[in-house]
Design an enzyme around this catalytic site. Structure first.
Site, PDB file in Angstrom:
ATOM      1  N   GLN A  34       8.075  -3.154  -2.390  1.00 25.46           N
ATOM      2  CA  GLN A  34       7.670  -2.904  -3.787  1.00 25.46           C
ATOM      3  C   GLN A  34       9.110  -2.489  -4.514  1.00 25.46           C
ATOM      4  OE1 GLN A  34       5.293   0.668  -4.213  1.00 25.46           O
ATOM      5  NE2 GLN A  34       4.586   0.049  -5.883  1.00 25.46           N
ATOM      6  N   HIS A  47      10.844  -4.869  -7.409  1.00 28.48           N
ATOM      7  CA  HIS A  47      10.886  -4.830  -8.662  1.00 28.48           C
ATOM      8  C   HIS A  47      12.220  -4.702  -9.489  1.00 28.48           C
ATOM      9  CE1 HIS A  47       6.876  -3.632  -7.899  1.00 28.48           C
ATOM     10  NE2 HIS A  47       6.653  -3.223  -9.379  1.00 28.48           N
ATOM     11  N   LEU A  69       1.780 -14.069  -7.352  1.00 32.71           N
ATOM     12  CA  LEU A  69       1.579 -14.004  -5.644  1.00 32.71           C
ATOM     13  C   LEU A  69       1.912 -12.759  -5.137  1.00 32.71           C
ATOM     14  CD1 LEU A  69       2.900 -16.975  -3.688  1.00 32.71           C
ATOM     15  CD2 LEU A  69       4.046 -14.711  -3.367  1.00 32.71           C
ATOM     16  N   TYR A  70       2.957 -12.071  -5.594  1.00 30.17           N
ATOM     17  CA  TYR A  70       3.585 -11.106  -4.935  1.00 30.17           C
ATOM     18  C   TYR A  70       2.986  -9.528  -5.330  1.00 30.17           C
ATOM     19  CZ  TYR A  70       7.588 -10.283  -1.540  1.00 30.17           C
ATOM     20  OH  TYR A  70       8.417  -9.923  -0.658  1.00 30.17           O
ATOM     21  N   HIS A  72      -0.948  -5.424  -3.388  1.00 31.51           N
ATOM     22  CA  HIS A  72      -1.571  -3.930  -3.271  1.00 31.51           C
ATOM     23  C   HIS A  72      -2.468  -3.300  -2.206  1.00 31.51           C
ATOM     24  CE1 HIS A  72       0.394  -4.302  -6.961  1.00 31.51           C
ATOM     25  NE2 HIS A  72       0.220  -2.940  -7.109  1.00 31.51           N
ATOM     26  N   GLY A  82       4.877 -18.686  -0.760  1.00 32.61           N
ATOM     27  CA  GLY A  82       6.012 -17.520  -0.795  1.00 32.61           C
ATOM     28  C   GLY A  82       7.158 -18.047  -0.488  1.00 32.61           C
ATOM     29  N   SER A 121      11.126 -17.350  -1.885  1.00 30.15           N
ATOM     30  CA  SER A 121      11.798 -16.297  -1.369  1.00 30.15           C
ATOM     31  C   SER A 121      13.110 -17.162  -0.815  1.00 30.15           C
ATOM     32  CB  SER A 121      11.383 -15.714   0.024  1.00 30.15           C
ATOM     33  OG  SER A 121       9.774 -15.488  -0.301  1.00 30.15           O
TER      34      SER A 121
END
Ligand SMILES: *[C@@H]1O[C@H](CO)[C@@H](O)[C@H](O)[C@H]1NC(C)=O
Ligand SMILES: *[C@@H]1O[C@H](CO)[C@@H](O)[C@H](O)[C@H]1NC(C)=O
Ligand SMILES: *[C@@H]1O[C@H](CO)[C@@H](O)[C@H](O)[C@H]1NC(C)=O
Length: 501
Positions: free
Chosen positions: A105, A109, A286-287, A290, A429, A433
């Site tokens: 997270q 962000h 996609l990310y 949660h 993903g 990345s």
């Protein structure tokens, strides 16, 4: 991918070409955005947009997903409640812990900063990658408010003899706090939302301490350097440390331990590769991991519900970084894929993601499968394998597998055995990345040399960085730190219910 790479890991060229093939799935320079489904200069040059891998579904299509599926899509709230809502906490089969969840997270962000005010599909994070804007602020103005302007350092406060982020009163950046949080509990960080969770503040504190620690080392090496050069060079070192930790600790955790991953930008030298990156809407969608979040947070036997954990900045200093790192390292995080694993308190986030994808007119999941070189699924059964009830529900809601939406499909796809998520999350993903990490300018031949980082000492800091060093060099007493729950504790966790607080 990682399994395949294992076969070849001694063969540098094959390994390289795997990375390049992966990264080449991401168009570079970028192409579309949420306004333009055709290539043009505005879509290329206006970096306030997230880019897009596939153009939006045209407005004049017969159904919301193009040509397939129903005339109206199922209610996002109903999808979330029926398929994503947690019944009982399902731990990550890989032993993933909250230390990982908060790192994810905190790290993401810096480049996922949807700019709602401009409309959908815009971002506030104009660095489009690993620029550490979440440490240094996303504008020069904010950076200046956070800097001490002495020896390259960032502002801080000392509490209980230890370094913590400064109060907003002394570093006046705009932070997002609810009105009832008193001024003397409002901490300032490079990312305005990091007051939300003590886990984010723990990482903000670690990186702040790391920055100021590296400044001291550089100053010793270069006594004549001014504040600006110490600051700028330290920032590059921390960017390098971040990429190193992401590849060798974080991606390593996700990929299992078949292969020892190594961060070595030189692997790509001489290969055709663009050192640039633009964050895509699809990567952001996609990310949203949660399901990682637990039902409550356990620190030293005290249990915190969401209501007493969110925006509770005093947890950071009451317990201190050591205790929090230990607590987060032993508490399991949830499995991301497979459905039914989002806590009710944060289910609204998933609903928001689905709603946003509709405003952005994201193409069907199967179109993305094709785009990333995967065979489209032929049925909901094939997507969810063995989860007949789930497949029937999806059939009922969507009517056609070719009208299945991107985000719910990623979360509902059958996870790989013993894995935290399934094929599509990995296959879609990984290219985003890899491109984002290795496309960073510091990985380019022009930058990747000791002098960029103030000489051998700085370069070595990058090349030996790890999660455990990030913690242990910045706390007084260092106990277990890692991205997975230690095996012994995994067993005990199942036995002992925590005390209520
Ligand atoms: C980018 O596009 C938005 C929306 O059209 C516009 O408001 C903004 O001024 C543009 N930015 C630049 C730098 O052109
Ligand atoms: C910061 O917040 C203040 C008050 O809400 C607002 O007036 C100002 O425009 C904000 N600044 C930025 C850079 O967002
Ligand atoms: C915040 O955390 C502290 C422990 O650090 C706790 O005593 C307090 O009750 C919490 N605040 C709220 C509003 O729950």
């Amino acid at each position: 991918f990682w399994n395949t790479a294992n076969f070849y890991h001694t063969e540098k060229t094959l390994y390289n070409s795997l990375i390049v093939v992966r990264s080449n799935l991401i168009p570079s320079p970028p192409t579309y955005n949420s306004k333009y489904g055709y290539i043009n200069w505005e879509a290329y040059s206006n970096i306030t947009y997230f880019t897009r891998i596939l153009p939006p579904v045209p407005d004049d299509c017969p159904t919301p997903m193009g040509t397939k599926g129903k005339m109206t899509l199922p209610d996002a709230q109903i999808i979330a409640e029926k398929l994503l809502l947690r019944k009982k906490f399902i731990p990550s089969p890989q032993g993933t812990n909250l230390m990982f969840a908060f790192f994810a997270q905190h790290f993401t962000h810096q480049f996922f900063k949807t700019h709602g005010r401009l409309g959908r599909g815009f971002t506030k994070a104009l660095g489009h990658g690993v620029d550490l804007g979440h440490v240094y602020g996303d504008t020069l103005e904010n950076q200046h408010k956070l800097r001490l302007f002495k020896d390259g350092k960032m502002k801080y406060q000392i509490v209980n003899g230890e370094m913590y982020p400064p109060l907003v009163a002394s570093a006046p950046v705009n932070m997002t706090y609810p009105r009832d949080i008193p001024m003397n509990q409002r901490l300032a960080t490079g990312q305005e939302v990091f007051g939300l969770l003590p886990g984010l503040l723990t990482y903000a504190t670690l990186w702040l301490r790391e920055h100021n620690r590296v400044c001291d080392i550089l100053k010793e090496e270069h006594p004549t350097w001014n504040d600006e050069q110490l600051f700028q060079t330290t920032r590059l070192i921390l960017i390098g440390e971040t990429i190193k930790i992401i590849i060798e600790d974080y991606v390593q955790h996700l990929s299992g331990y078949f292969l020892k991953l190594k961060f070595d930008p030189e692997m790509l030298f001489g290969v055709q590769f663009q050192y640039r990156n633009r964050i895509a809407v699809e990567f952001n969608q996609l990310y949203h991991w949660h399901p990682l979040m637990p039902d409550s947070f356990i620190i030293k036997g005290d249990e915190y519900e969401y209501s007493s954990f969110l925006f509770n900045t005093s947890i950071l200093m009451d317990y201190g970084v050591e205790t929090l790192v230990e607590a987060f390292s032993i508490q399991p995080a949830g499995r991301i894929g497979g459905g039914h694993n989002i806590n009710s308190k944060i289910l609204h986030v998933a609903v928001g993601v689905i709603r946003e994808s509709r405003l952005l007119r994201l193409q069907p999941f199967n179109e993305y499968r094709k785009r990333f070189g995967l065979r489209p699924y032929e049925s909901f059964q094939e997507l969810t394998v063995g989860e007949e009830e789930m497949a029937a529900e999806l059939e009922n809601l969507y009517g056609d597998i070719d009208a299945m939406e991107f985000y719910p499909a990623l979360l509902l796809e059958k996870p790989y055995p013993g894995n935290i998520f399934g094929e599509s999350m990995v296959e879609m993903g990984a290219p985003f990345s890899l491109k984002g990490l290795l496309g960073n300018p510091i990985c380019s031949p022009e930058y990747w040399k000791p002098s960029t980082f103030g000489g051998k000492t700085g370069f070595d800091i990058i090349n030996t960085a790890s999660l455990s060093k990030l913690v242990c060099l910045n706390v007084k007493k260092c106990s277990y730190v890692g991205f997975s729950v230690p095996e012994g504790i995994r067993k005990c966790n199942k036995l002992k219910p925590p005390e209520k607080k």
